[in-house]
Design a protein around this motif. Structure first.
Motif, PDB file in Angstrom:
ATOM      1  N   ALA A   1      16.023   5.250 -10.944  1.00  0.00           N
ATOM      2  CA  ALA A   1      16.750   4.895  -9.728  1.00  0.00           C
ATOM      3  C   ALA A   1      16.856   3.378  -9.580  1.00  0.00           C
ATOM      4  CB  ALA A   1      16.052   5.500  -8.514  1.00  0.00           C
TER       5      ALA A   1
ATOM      6  N   GLY B   1      11.142   4.640  -9.067  1.00  0.00           N
ATOM      7  CA  GLY B   1      10.953   4.779 -10.499  1.00  0.00           C
ATOM      8  C   GLY B   1      12.042   4.038 -11.266  1.00  0.00           C
TER       9      GLY B   1
ATOM     10  N   TYR C   1       5.153   6.258  -5.966  1.00  0.00           N
ATOM     11  CA  TYR C   1       6.477   5.703  -5.664  1.00  0.00           C
ATOM     12  C   TYR C   1       6.783   5.755  -4.176  1.00  0.00           C
ATOM     13  CZ  TYR C   1       7.610   6.183 -10.707  1.00  0.00           C
ATOM     14  OH  TYR C   1       7.633   6.109 -12.061  1.00  0.00           O
TER      15      TYR C   1
ATOM     16  N   SER D   1       6.224  11.308  -6.941  1.00  0.00           N
ATOM     17  CA  SER D   1       7.494  10.625  -7.189  1.00  0.00           C
ATOM     18  C   SER D   1       8.296  10.486  -5.905  1.00  0.00           C
ATOM     19  CB  SER D   1       8.298  11.345  -8.263  1.00  0.00           C
ATOM     20  OG  SER D   1       8.434  12.694  -7.958  1.00  0.00           O
ATOM     21  N   GLY D   2       7.865  11.115  -4.832  1.00  0.00           N
ATOM     22  CA  GLY D   2       8.516  10.878  -3.551  1.00  0.00           C
ATOM     23  C   GLY D   2       8.730  12.137  -2.748  1.00  0.00           C
TER      24      GLY D   2
END
Lengths: 70, 508
Positions: free
Chosen positions: B426, B423, B394, B354-355
């Motif tokens: 955000a 995602g 992501y 996710s980062g």
């Protein structure tokens, strides 16, 4: 006394244990929400819950004490 | 005495080291004597040993170190092994000459060099001739750096390695540490007390578990000397003799368990899962060797075999800290990539990311520097490289995990993949910031929810696969193993060129 701390910054989503509950090593005791993920916080030792420090909805930093064990 | 009996006696005396000295009993407790370690490690003991009789005039057998060459799994390997039973394994002048000679020989022969470290460090009473100048203990570190990336350098830490000596594990490719026995620190507990008033045990200050869990100096924690030696042999099996060769492809072993991998990967992107179950489901049976299992667990790094071919795996593990990239996870992955790339070991990336972690604590700790280090290692890698979008892919995390723009040989995707710059949460807040603000507060949640669902529907693997390079193929997870085996066989034929320059200016 043993402390279970937050592994990373996030929000306390669910608290899975109450005072008096026995906890085994590796049991999930709290679920954090962080970085859009559910992050289970596992017990790093065994014991009985003596204090639930965190509340659902709390914004916590890394290493914040969530639960205390005997 | 007979000339030849004299020789026999001198050899026996040197070979025995300090094993029969009552003072050494405590140092050897729970440990194997150095020569027993070597017998276990080499196929038939050492083929040759240099400098056995050095140090005899000082009454220091072999000057507390064994250096030689033997065969491990049929291939030649050089060894430098401290003898803790002699003067606590400390370094003297002849120790230095023996160690540096074996380093030079390994470099010249282009064979792996293994350091069996078990030493209390430099001998203060021999510092005059061994500390300063061009022929001195520091040459050991100079040589370690010259050898780095030329031949594999493995450190097995059986015992102490204090002060300067700590830079042997510090400079080796990989460090195996024996729990409760291995230690490494720049300053001892006594020095910590004197210099800064800290009261700390040796184990907490520089023990094996601390280094394998927190500092990241240790890569593989083992329980005994025997286990350390067995792991060292397995590890070397993944490596060629030098950077000029490719690792050998062994006979393929099937993945016998045949786990249904569709059941292993939760389709709900927010639910964490242990990526190791997926890795195990892809690998040849019995071929999983994890590096840094206890350190930065949100990133898994492991050697596996796919159809007999050794592959280095770098995978986000959402079971820990959501699999998010932290400073330590970036370091862990970057170092592993450098190691594999140096020795022609192909790379497999499994993305569920996710980062990078967000917030002031990681920013202050330099997450951009550490993230740049990982990105730099990925973009520099020239070995066969395949990335697989497992779930979330992501933004910057996707790039750091060998996304298509970093030019892997193939970018594959599973049907569970979710590639996007950000995602849904955000994205909607950013895209509709003004509109959301203008809505009556009561209507905002419903609006955001609706837009998020629309957005989530739009980020799916087939919108990525519409671009032939964003996903070269979408693969069923149960067919991924065979797909990878076939592709690595093809990419192993590729020619790669490195850019002509002195060195890249690496972020650290």
């Amino acid at each position: 006394m043993k402390k279970i701390v937050s592994p990373m910054a996030g929000t306390v989503w669910k608290i899975l244990k109450s005072v008096g509950d026995p906890v085994e090593y590796g049991d999930a005791v709290v679920i954090l929400e962080s970085m859009k993920m559910e992050i289970p916080v596992d017990a790093t030792s065994q014991g009985v819950v003596t204090k639930v420090v965190a509340q659902e909805g709390d914004v916590v930093d890394q290493d914040t004490v969530l639960i205390e064990l005997s | 005495m007979d000339l030849y009996d004299d020789l026999d006696q001198r050899i026996k005396w040197a070979m025995d080291g300090g094993r029969n000295n009552p003072k050494s009993a405590q140092l050897l407790e729970g440990k194997l004597f150095v020569r027993d370690r070597l017998s276990l490690f080499f196929d038939g003991g050492l083929d040759m040993e240099d400098g056995l009789l050095a140090g005899a005039e000082k009454k220091v057998p072999a000057d507390a170190v064994v250096t030689g060459i033997g065969s491990v799994g049929g291939r030649k390997v050089a060894v430098i092994a401290n003898d803790i039973s002699v003067k606590a394994g400390t370094w003297g002048y002849q120790t230095l000459l023996k160690i540096t000679r074996m380093q030079e020989l390994a470099l010249n022969l282009k064979i792996p060099l293994v350091y069996f470290v078990d030493s209390a460090g430099a001998r203060i009473d021999e510092q005059k001739q061994s500390y300063l100048g061009r022929t001195a203990w520091g040459n050991i570190f100079h040589n370690l750096v010259q050898l780095s990336g030329v031949v594999p350098q493995l450190c097995v830490l059986f015992g102490p390695s204090p002060a300067g000596a700590a830079y042997i594990p510090g400079l080796c490719d990989t460090v195996i540490m024996v729990d409760k026995k291995a230690t490494a620190y720049v300053g001892s507990p006594r020095m910590a007390r004197m210099a800064i008033g800290e009261d700390i045990s040796e184990e907490d200050l520089g023990g094996a578990r601390m280094h394998c869990t927190l500092s990241g100096l240790g890569d593989i924690l083992v329980k005994t000397d025997e286990e350390a030696i067995a792991v060292a042999k397995t590890y070397l099996g993944y490596f060629p003799a030098s950077f000029e060769q490719k690792p050998s492809v062994v006979e393929a072993v099937a993945n016998g368990a045949s786990v249904d991998l569709t059941k292993v990967i939760p389709p709900d992107q927010n639910v964490p899962f242990d990526i190791k179950a997926l890795i195990q489901g892809l690998a040849d049976d019995g071929s999983f060797l994890e590096s840094k299992e206890l350190f930065a667990k949100e990133m898994t790094t492991a050697f596996i075999r796919l159809g007999g071919r050794g592959v280095g795996v770098i995978a986000n593990n959402s079971k820990f800290k959501g699999g998010v990239l932290f400073n330590d996870s970036c370091d862990k992955a970057a170092r592993f990539i450098w190691l594999c790339n140096a020795f022609n070991i192909p790379l497999l990336f499994l993305q569920d990311i996710s980062g990078y972690m967000i917030g002031s604590s990681v920013e202050k700790a330099g997450i951009i520097r550490h993230g740049a280090k990982l990105l730099s290692a990925v973009c520099e890698a020239t070995v066969p490289r395949i990335a697989v979008m497992v779930r979330k892919a992501y933004g910057g995390g996707y790039l750091a995990m060998s996304g298509a723009p970093t030019k892997p040989d193939a970018m594959l995707a599973l049907p569970t993949a979710k590639p996007a710059l950000v995602g849904p949460e955000a994205a909607i807040n950013a895209l509709y910031f003004n509109q959301i603000a203008e809505l009556p507060p009561a209507e905002r949640a419903a609006f955001i929810n609706e837009k998020r669902q629309e957005y989530a529907k739009d980020i799916n693997v087939y919108s990525a696969a519409a671009d032939p390079f964003a996903a070269e193929a979408v693969v069923h997870p149960n067919e991924l193993r065979d797909e990878l085996i076939r592709r690595f066989a093809i990419y192993s034929m590729k020619s790669s060129q490195t850019i002509r320059r002195r060195n890249a200016v690496h972020p650290v």
